[in-house]
Design a protein around this motif. Structure first.
Motif, PDB file in Angstrom:
ATOM      1  N   PHE A  80       0.869  -1.177   0.000  1.00 44.47           N
ATOM      2  CA  PHE A  80       0.000   0.000   0.000  1.00 44.47           C
ATOM      3  C   PHE A  80       0.904   1.224   0.000  1.00 44.47           C
ATOM      4  CE2 PHE A  80      -2.250   3.058   2.999  1.00 44.47           C
ATOM      5  CZ  PHE A  80      -3.002   3.645   1.996  1.00 44.47           C
ATOM      6  N   PHE A  81       0.811   2.030  -1.065  1.00 42.20           N
ATOM      7  CA  PHE A  81       1.687   3.194  -1.196  1.00 42.20           C
ATOM      8  C   PHE A  81       0.898   4.498  -1.233  1.00 42.20           C
ATOM      9  CE2 PHE A  81       4.272  -0.048  -3.783  1.00 42.20           C
ATOM     10  CZ  PHE A  81       5.005  -0.448  -2.672  1.00 42.20           C
ATOM     11  N   GLY A  82      -0.293   4.499  -0.677  1.00 40.57           N
ATOM     12  CA  GLY A  82      -1.112   5.709  -0.695  1.00 40.57           C
ATOM     13  C   GLY A  82      -0.550   6.771   0.232  1.00 40.57           C
ATOM     14  N   CYS A  83      -0.848   8.055  -0.064  1.00 44.53           N
ATOM     15  CA  CYS A  83      -0.310   9.134   0.769  1.00 44.53           C
ATOM     16  C   CYS A  83      -1.316   9.578   1.812  1.00 44.53           C
ATOM     17  CB  CYS A  83       0.149  10.309  -0.075  1.00 44.53           C
ATOM     18  SG  CYS A  83      -1.068  10.926  -1.224  1.00 44.53           S
ATOM     19  N   LEU A  99      -8.378   5.013  -9.333  1.00 41.75           N
ATOM     20  CA  LEU A  99      -7.368   5.305 -10.366  1.00 41.75           C
ATOM     21  C   LEU A  99      -5.969   5.080  -9.802  1.00 41.75           C
ATOM     22  CD1 LEU A  99      -8.868   8.613 -11.835  1.00 41.75           C
ATOM     23  CD2 LEU A  99      -9.182   6.269 -12.639  1.00 41.75           C
ATOM     24  N   GLY A 100      -5.225   4.152 -10.387  1.00 39.03           N
ATOM     25  CA  GLY A 100      -3.894   3.807  -9.877  1.00 39.03           C
ATOM     26  C   GLY A 100      -4.045   2.969  -8.624  1.00 39.03           C
ATOM     27  N   SER A 101      -4.731   1.851  -8.773  1.00 40.23           N
ATOM     28  CA  SER A 101      -5.165   1.057  -7.612  1.00 40.23           C
ATOM     29  C   SER A 101      -4.049   0.241  -6.982  1.00 40.23           C
ATOM     30  CB  SER A 101      -6.316   0.140  -8.029  1.00 40.23           C
ATOM     31  OG  SER A 101      -6.024  -0.479  -9.268  1.00 40.23           O
ATOM     32  N   VAL A 123      -7.871   0.459 -11.612  1.00 37.36           N
ATOM     33  CA  VAL A 123      -7.085   0.554 -12.849  1.00 37.36           C
ATOM     34  C   VAL A 123      -5.642   0.876 -12.475  1.00 37.36           C
ATOM     35  CG1 VAL A 123      -6.719   1.873 -14.977  1.00 37.36           C
ATOM     36  CG2 VAL A 123      -9.054   1.357 -14.218  1.00 37.36           C
ATOM     37  N   ASP A 124      -4.717   0.117 -13.024  1.00 42.19           N
ATOM     38  CA  ASP A 124      -3.298   0.402 -12.794  1.00 42.19           C
ATOM     39  C   ASP A 124      -2.509  -0.088 -14.008  1.00 42.19           C
ATOM     40  OD1 ASP A 124      -1.682   1.096  -9.932  1.00 42.19           O
ATOM     41  OD2 ASP A 124      -0.465   0.244 -11.554  1.00 42.19           O
ATOM     42  N   MET A 125      -1.386   0.567 -14.273  1.00 35.09           N
ATOM     43  CA  MET A 125      -0.616   0.222 -15.484  1.00 35.09           C
ATOM     44  C   MET A 125       0.543  -0.731 -15.196  1.00 35.09           C
ATOM     45  SD  MET A 125       1.589   3.679 -16.013  1.00 35.09           S
ATOM     46  CE  MET A 125       2.761   4.214 -14.769  1.00 35.09           C
ATOM     47  N   THR A 126       0.845  -0.984 -13.915  1.00 39.85           N
ATOM     48  CA  THR A 126       2.039  -1.774 -13.592  1.00 39.85           C
ATOM     49  C   THR A 126       1.668  -3.248 -13.431  1.00 39.85           C
ATOM     50  OG1 THR A 126       3.023   0.142 -12.521  1.00 39.85           O
ATOM     51  CG2 THR A 126       3.970  -1.992 -11.958  1.00 39.85           C
ATOM     52  N   ASP A 127       2.272  -4.100 -14.281  1.00 36.71           N
ATOM     53  CA  ASP A 127       1.914  -5.530 -14.315  1.00 36.71           C
ATOM     54  C   ASP A 127       1.887  -6.171 -12.944  1.00 36.71           C
ATOM     55  OD1 ASP A 127       1.575  -6.123 -17.101  1.00 36.71           O
ATOM     56  OD2 ASP A 127       3.718  -5.755 -17.341  1.00 36.71           O
ATOM     57  N   TYR A 157      -4.171   2.527 -18.596  1.00 39.15           N
ATOM     58  CA  TYR A 157      -3.769   3.889 -18.246  1.00 39.15           C
ATOM     59  C   TYR A 157      -4.964   4.708 -17.775  1.00 39.15           C
ATOM     60  CZ  TYR A 157       0.561   2.654 -20.562  1.00 39.15           C
ATOM     61  OH  TYR A 157       1.731   2.036 -20.897  1.00 39.15           O
ATOM     62  N   ILE A 158      -4.728   5.443 -16.713  1.00 37.45           N
ATOM     63  CA  ILE A 158      -5.819   6.251 -16.162  1.00 37.45           C
ATOM     64  C   ILE A 158      -6.128   7.453 -17.056  1.00 37.45           C
ATOM     65  CG2 ILE A 158      -5.470   5.485 -13.797  1.00 37.45           C
ATOM     66  CD1 ILE A 158      -3.866   8.011 -13.236  1.00 37.45           C
ATOM     67  N   GLU A 159      -5.245   7.732 -18.004  1.00 37.69           N
ATOM     68  CA  GLU A 159      -5.519   8.803 -18.975  1.00 37.69           C
ATOM     69  C   GLU A 159      -6.444   8.306 -20.080  1.00 37.69           C
ATOM     70  OE1 GLU A 159      -2.479   7.653 -18.241  1.00 37.69           O
ATOM     71  OE2 GLU A 159      -1.253   9.305 -17.458  1.00 37.69           O
ATOM     72  N   LYS A 160      -6.625   6.977 -20.167  1.00 34.28           N
ATOM     73  CA  LYS A 160      -7.353   6.400 -21.311  1.00 34.28           C
ATOM     74  C   LYS A 160      -8.380   5.385 -20.831  1.00 34.28           C
ATOM     75  CE  LYS A 160      -3.009   6.431 -23.896  1.00 34.28           C
ATOM     76  NZ  LYS A 160      -2.098   5.614 -24.693  1.00 34.28           N
ATOM     77  N   SER A 176      -8.670   7.970  -5.671  1.00 31.58           N
ATOM     78  CA  SER A 176      -7.308   7.788  -6.154  1.00 31.58           C
ATOM     79  C   SER A 176      -6.382   8.185  -5.016  1.00 31.58           C
ATOM     80  CB  SER A 176      -7.070   8.673  -7.385  1.00 31.58           C
ATOM     81  OG  SER A 176      -5.791   8.433  -7.913  1.00 31.58           O
ATOM     82  N   ASN A 177      -5.310   7.445  -4.862  1.00 33.30           N
ATOM     83  CA  ASN A 177      -4.447   7.678  -3.713  1.00 33.30           C
ATOM     84  C   ASN A 177      -3.000   7.802  -4.164  1.00 33.30           C
ATOM     85  OD1 ASN A 177      -3.558   7.904  -1.095  1.00 33.30           O
ATOM     86  ND2 ASN A 177      -4.687   6.106  -0.338  1.00 33.30           N
ATOM     87  N   CYS A 178      -2.543   9.033  -4.261  1.00 32.54           N
ATOM     88  CA  CYS A 178      -1.141   9.302  -4.563  1.00 32.54           C
ATOM     89  C   CYS A 178      -0.760   8.866  -5.980  1.00 32.54           C
ATOM     90  CB  CYS A 178      -0.262   8.595  -3.529  1.00 32.54           C
ATOM     91  SG  CYS A 178       1.162   9.568  -3.091  1.00 32.54           S
ATOM     92  N   VAL A 179      -1.534   9.275  -6.952  1.00 36.20           N
ATOM     93  CA  VAL A 179      -1.320   8.810  -8.320  1.00 36.20           C
ATOM     94  C   VAL A 179      -1.306   9.949  -9.343  1.00 36.20           C
ATOM     95  CG1 VAL A 179      -2.217   7.313 -10.156  1.00 36.20           C
ATOM     96  CG2 VAL A 179      -2.401   6.588  -7.767  1.00 36.20           C
TER      97      VAL A 179
HETATM   98  C1  LIG Z   1       2.101   5.637  -5.253  1.00 31.35           C
HETATM   99  S1  LIG Z   1       1.418   4.210  -5.976  1.00 31.35           S
HETATM  100  C2  LIG Z   1      -0.188   4.199  -5.190  1.00 31.35           C
HETATM  101  C3  LIG Z   1      -0.912   2.897  -5.387  1.00 31.35           C
HETATM  102  C4  LIG Z   1      -2.240   2.775  -4.657  1.00 31.35           C
HETATM  103  N1  LIG Z   1      -3.133   3.848  -4.971  1.00 31.35           N
HETATM  104  C5  LIG Z   1      -2.018   2.696  -3.165  1.00 31.35           C
HETATM  105  O1  LIG Z   1      -2.558   3.551  -2.459  1.00 31.35           O
HETATM  106  O2  LIG Z   1      -1.323   1.793  -2.718  1.00 31.35           O
HETATM  107  C6  LIG Z   1       1.053   4.749  -7.617  1.00 31.35           C
HETATM  108  C7  LIG Z   1       0.389   3.716  -8.501  1.00 31.35           C
HETATM  109  O3  LIG Z   1      -0.163   4.396  -9.621  1.00 31.35           O
HETATM  110  C8  LIG Z   1       0.090   3.662 -10.789  1.00 31.35           C
HETATM  111  N2  LIG Z   1       0.112   4.619 -11.908  1.00 31.35           N
HETATM  112  C9  LIG Z   1       0.877   5.725 -12.007  1.00 31.35           C
HETATM  113  N3  LIG Z   1       0.629   6.381 -13.150  1.00 31.35           N
HETATM  114  C10 LIG Z   1      -0.325   5.673 -13.797  1.00 31.35           C
HETATM  115  C11 LIG Z   1      -0.994   5.835 -15.046  1.00 31.35           C
HETATM  116  N4  LIG Z   1      -0.721   6.861 -15.838  1.00 31.35           N
HETATM  117  N5  LIG Z   1      -1.923   4.918 -15.397  1.00 31.35           N
HETATM  118  C12 LIG Z   1      -2.183   3.859 -14.588  1.00 31.35           C
HETATM  119  N6  LIG Z   1      -1.572   3.647 -13.406  1.00 31.35           N
HETATM  120  C13 LIG Z   1      -0.659   4.542 -13.001  1.00 31.35           C
HETATM  121  C14 LIG Z   1       1.422   2.991 -10.528  1.00 31.35           C
HETATM  122  O4  LIG Z   1       1.562   1.846 -11.331  1.00 31.35           O
HETATM  123  C15 LIG Z   1       1.329   2.667  -9.043  1.00 31.35           C
HETATM  124  O5  LIG Z   1       0.802   1.395  -8.818  1.00 31.35           O
END
Ligand SMILES: C[S@@+](CC[C@H](N)C(=O)[O-])C[C@H]1O[C@@H](n2cnc3c(N)ncnc32)[C@H](O)[C@@H]1O
Length: 365
Positions: A80-83, A99-101, A123-127, A157-160, A176-179
């Protein structure tokens, strides 16, 4: 914010969000996203690897959330990397998009709050993040006693969001948390969030903001970007951008300093950062200014997670049972949204204008 104040990748239009090749010596949007994938896919394995106060610790969660967080798998929680804590009240039966889950930590908490008849999409882009979230989807459904999981994760991608088949007006809440700070095209993200929200819905999210504009030469540094620092918007530019896409009256729920390790601070030339939770309602008839039409509301105390007091935003904290004056915008947000049944409304048809709402003040964070 005018276009010339934005660096090249941040200026990329929604439809060119995936375009390759920077034109000004800066990294392209694709390259920025690849750096971020690398950061969250390989470099950062647990919260301890971060060099900022990026991570919201579970002590900060409201008491009703702690047992729900305790139900989430350890492996998911460790990533969990949320801010901050970005789960709003009143989620029963709603559909929520994250967004960026990441590993799915917030999604699995929200899954319990929306209940079996609600829906959560991440939604997240990282495998590796999406794989981990998917690995635990059925595990959590079983743990919560659900017949079928109410959570789905998409890699993308959260942009698409349109490319993921997420329809217009199909969500009640976007979290969305820190994304957002990590995205090279923040306007596309906010535009997409606005599109997928139903009228009366809201984007409720936590992110990092800079107290002054971050110099362009820092934006491509993969560590500063990955640590949610150099991609952070100057907060006033964020307000302008939010309004531009249709979120007319952004509200600050809470804000606190965001601390950066000394090793990174040297590069930042005194720029300071905050972690802030905003709520942005998609309500069509809001005004850019806060106006007084002699209206008032009474919170019924009927939200299980806020029986005595509802913190709607920093300026609107509603005690149960108290009739309090509100601006027309606040009145409309409450009345058009899922909060409606939890309030009594006074002066619905009021047309008489009394000037600026007395408690109105410039937004600062
Ligand atoms: C700081 S981490 C936060 C993750 C999650 N929200 C949490 O609280 O643990 C950022 C996440 O956003 C995703 N991310 C960043 N930019 C993105 C984008 N343009 N589209 C999809 N995912 C994205 C990254 O892959 C990463 O998993």
């Amino acid at each position: 914010m005018v276009a010339s104040q934005l660096s090249q990748p941040e200026r990329t239009s929604r439809h060119a969000a995936g375009a390759k090749g920077a034109t000004n010596g800066r990294k392209s949007a694709d390259e920025v996203r690849e750096d971020v994938k690398e950061y969250y896919g390989r470099i950062i394995q647990t919260k301890e690897d971060l060099q900022t106060s990026a991570c919201c610790t579970e002590e900060k969660f409201p008491s009703y959330v702690k047992p729900l967080a305790g139900m989430v798998a350890d492996e998911v929680a460790s990533k969990f990397f949320g801010c901050d804590f970005c789960v709003p009240n009143v989620l029963e039966n709603t559909s929520v998009l994250d967004l960026g889950s990441g590993s799915g930590f917030d999604c699995f908490i929200i899954s319990q709050l929306v209940g079996e008849t609600g829906r959560v999409v991440g939604v997240d882009m990282t495998d590796s993040q999406v794989e981990l979230a998917n690995k635990y989807t059925q595990w959590h459904a079983d743990r919560f006693g659900f017949e079928k999981s109410n959570v789905t994760f998409h890699k993308g991608y959260i942009e698409k969001l349109d490319e993921l088949g997420l329809d217009d007006a199909s969500f009640d809440v976007v979290v969305s948390n820190c994304v957002l700070n990590l995205s090279p095209d923040k306007e596309a993200v906010l535009t997409e969030a606005y599109r997928v929200l139903r009228t009366g819905g809201e984007m409720y999210f936590s992110d990092v903001y800079a107290l002054r504009r971050v110099p362009d030469n820092l934006k491509d540094d993969p560590v500063l970007r990955g640590e949610c620092i150099s991609g952070a918007l100057y907060w006033n530019d964020f307000i302008t951008l939010a309004r531009k896409v249709g979120f007319t009256d952004p509200r600050v729920v809470q804000s606190e300093p965001y601390f950066v390790d000394d090793s990174l601070m040297d590069k930042l030339d005194g720029t300071e950062f905050v972690s802030t939770t905003f709520r942005l309602f998609k309500v069509s008839n809001l005004e850019a200014t806060i106006e007084d039409y002699g209206q008032a509301v009474k919170y019924k105390g009927s939200i299980f997670s806020a029986p005595a007091q509802l913190v709607f935003d920093r300026d609107n904290i509603f005690e149960a049972g108290a009739v309090v004056p509100v601006s027309r915008n606040t009145f409309r947000m409450l009345r058009a949204s899922r909060f409606r049944s939890h309030f009594d409304f006074y002066g619905c048809c009021s047309k008489k204008h009394f000037g600026p709402f007395p408690r109105s003040q410039p937004i600062t964070i």
